[in-house]
Design a protein around this motif. Structure first.
Motif, PDB file in Angstrom:
ATOM      1  N   SER A   3      16.551 -13.945 110.908  1.00 22.52           N
ATOM      2  CA  SER A   3      17.612 -13.187 111.264  1.00 22.52           C
ATOM      3  C   SER A   3      18.706 -13.567 110.523  1.00 22.52           C
ATOM      4  O   SER A   3      19.734 -12.853 110.347  1.00 22.52           O
ATOM      5  CB  SER A   3      18.067 -13.083 112.733  1.00 22.52           C
ATOM      6  OG  SER A   3      18.570 -14.469 113.160  1.00 22.52           O
ATOM      7  N   LEU A   4      18.677 -14.484 109.943  1.00 22.26           N
ATOM      8  CA  LEU A   4      19.923 -15.358 108.849  1.00 22.26           C
ATOM      9  C   LEU A   4      19.864 -15.053 107.559  1.00 22.26           C
ATOM     10  O   LEU A   4      20.552 -15.494 107.030  1.00 22.26           O
ATOM     11  CB  LEU A   4      20.223 -16.834 109.354  1.00 22.26           C
ATOM     12  CG  LEU A   4      20.362 -17.230 110.808  1.00 22.26           C
ATOM     13  CD1 LEU A   4      20.298 -18.555 110.903  1.00 22.26           C
ATOM     14  CD2 LEU A   4      21.745 -16.916 110.940  1.00 22.26           C
ATOM     15  N   LEU A   5      18.500 -14.631 107.217  1.00 20.86           N
ATOM     16  CA  LEU A   5      18.194 -14.541 105.859  1.00 20.86           C
ATOM     17  C   LEU A   5      18.212 -12.916 105.546  1.00 20.86           C
ATOM     18  O   LEU A   5      18.159 -12.054 106.347  1.00 20.86           O
ATOM     19  CB  LEU A   5      17.005 -14.995 105.334  1.00 20.86           C
ATOM     20  CG  LEU A   5      16.873 -16.554 105.334  1.00 20.86           C
ATOM     21  CD1 LEU A   5      15.408 -16.953 105.233  1.00 20.86           C
ATOM     22  CD2 LEU A   5      17.684 -17.155 104.357  1.00 20.86           C
ATOM     23  N   PRO A   6      18.213 -12.533 104.305  1.00 21.08           N
ATOM     24  CA  PRO A   6      17.908 -11.202 103.837  1.00 21.08           C
ATOM     25  C   PRO A   6      16.559 -10.606 104.264  1.00 21.08           C
ATOM     26  O   PRO A   6      15.756 -11.536 104.602  1.00 21.08           O
ATOM     27  CB  PRO A   6      18.139 -11.066 102.268  1.00 21.08           C
ATOM     28  CG  PRO A   6      18.859 -12.238 102.271  1.00 21.08           C
ATOM     29  CD  PRO A   6      18.589 -13.378 103.173  1.00 21.08           C
ATOM     30  N   GLU A   7      16.360  -9.483 104.574  1.00 21.82           N
ATOM     31  CA  GLU A   7      15.304  -8.836 105.373  1.00 21.82           C
ATOM     32  C   GLU A   7      14.129  -9.153 104.579  1.00 21.82           C
ATOM     33  O   GLU A   7      13.039  -9.648 105.232  1.00 21.82           O
ATOM     34  CB  GLU A   7      15.264  -7.349 105.238  1.00 21.82           C
ATOM     35  CG  GLU A   7      14.406  -6.802 105.888  1.00 21.82           C
ATOM     36  CD  GLU A   7      14.524  -5.283 106.337  1.00 21.82           C
ATOM     37  OE1 GLU A   7      13.464  -4.576 106.509  1.00 21.82           O
ATOM     38  OE2 GLU A   7      15.661  -4.752 106.375  1.00 21.82           O
ATOM     39  N   MET A   8      13.803  -9.230 103.418  1.00 24.08           N
ATOM     40  CA  MET A   8      12.745  -9.731 102.335  1.00 24.08           C
ATOM     41  C   MET A   8      12.425 -11.045 102.708  1.00 24.08           C
ATOM     42  O   MET A   8      11.062 -11.366 102.918  1.00 24.08           O
ATOM     43  CB  MET A   8      12.983  -9.480 101.007  1.00 24.08           C
ATOM     44  CG  MET A   8      11.793  -9.618 100.286  1.00 24.08           C
ATOM     45  SD  MET A   8      10.578  -8.152 100.368  1.00 24.08           S
ATOM     46  CE  MET A   8      10.733  -7.835  98.757  1.00 24.08           C
ATOM     47  N   GLU A   9      13.277 -12.090 102.576  1.00 23.24           N
ATOM     48  CA  GLU A   9      12.982 -13.532 102.704  1.00 23.24           C
ATOM     49  C   GLU A   9      12.833 -13.651 104.295  1.00 23.24           C
ATOM     50  O   GLU A   9      11.867 -14.502 104.593  1.00 23.24           O
ATOM     51  CB  GLU A   9      14.116 -14.173 102.445  1.00 23.24           C
ATOM     52  CG  GLU A   9      14.295 -14.363 100.925  1.00 23.24           C
ATOM     53  CD  GLU A   9      15.850 -14.950 100.317  1.00 23.24           C
ATOM     54  OE1 GLU A   9      15.721 -16.079 100.688  1.00 23.24           O
ATOM     55  OE2 GLU A   9      16.598 -14.293  99.825  1.00 23.24           O
ATOM     56  N   GLY A  10      13.519 -12.992 105.116  1.00 24.62           N
ATOM     57  CA  GLY A  10      13.670 -13.341 106.688  1.00 24.62           C
ATOM     58  C   GLY A  10      12.018 -12.851 107.129  1.00 24.62           C
ATOM     59  O   GLY A  10      11.726 -13.486 108.101  1.00 24.62           O
ATOM     60  N   GLY A  11      11.656 -11.776 106.587  1.00 26.14           N
ATOM     61  CA  GLY A  11      10.324 -11.288 106.762  1.00 26.14           C
ATOM     62  C   GLY A  11       9.203 -12.253 106.917  1.00 26.14           C
ATOM     63  O   GLY A  11       8.335 -12.452 107.576  1.00 26.14           O
TER      64      GLY A  11
END
Length: 79
Positions: A3-11
């Motif tokens: 939840s702290l990263l951009p969606e692509m990385e956080g995914g």
């Protein structure tokens, strides 16, 4: 972390968390054992000292439940 990263990385982190929880549920949960007092089996507290090896640990159960809650968008404290 997801939840702290951009969606692509956080995914990537979210998918890894999901795989870990599925593995714990399928391979280490006590659902099939009658009257067992813990959720997860085969934890280790302090391997170098041979202390609490291959046991259930309450903090393992806590983090398992908390991780499931967070993946289901629970935003409040559990306990």
């Amino acid at each position: 972390m997801a939840s702290l990263l951009p969606e692509m990385e956080g995914g990537v982190y979210r998918k890894a968390a999901e795989r870990i929880l599925v593995s714990l549920h399928q391979n280490y949960a006590t659902w099939h054992l009658p009257a067992h007092e813990a959720i997860l089996l085969q934890a280790t507290g302090h391997k170098p000292a041979s202390d609490n090896v291959d046991v259930s640990l309450i903090y393992g159960d806590y983090f398992f439940v908390e991780a499931i809650a967070k993946l289901n968008d629970w935003r409040n404290r559990i306990f």
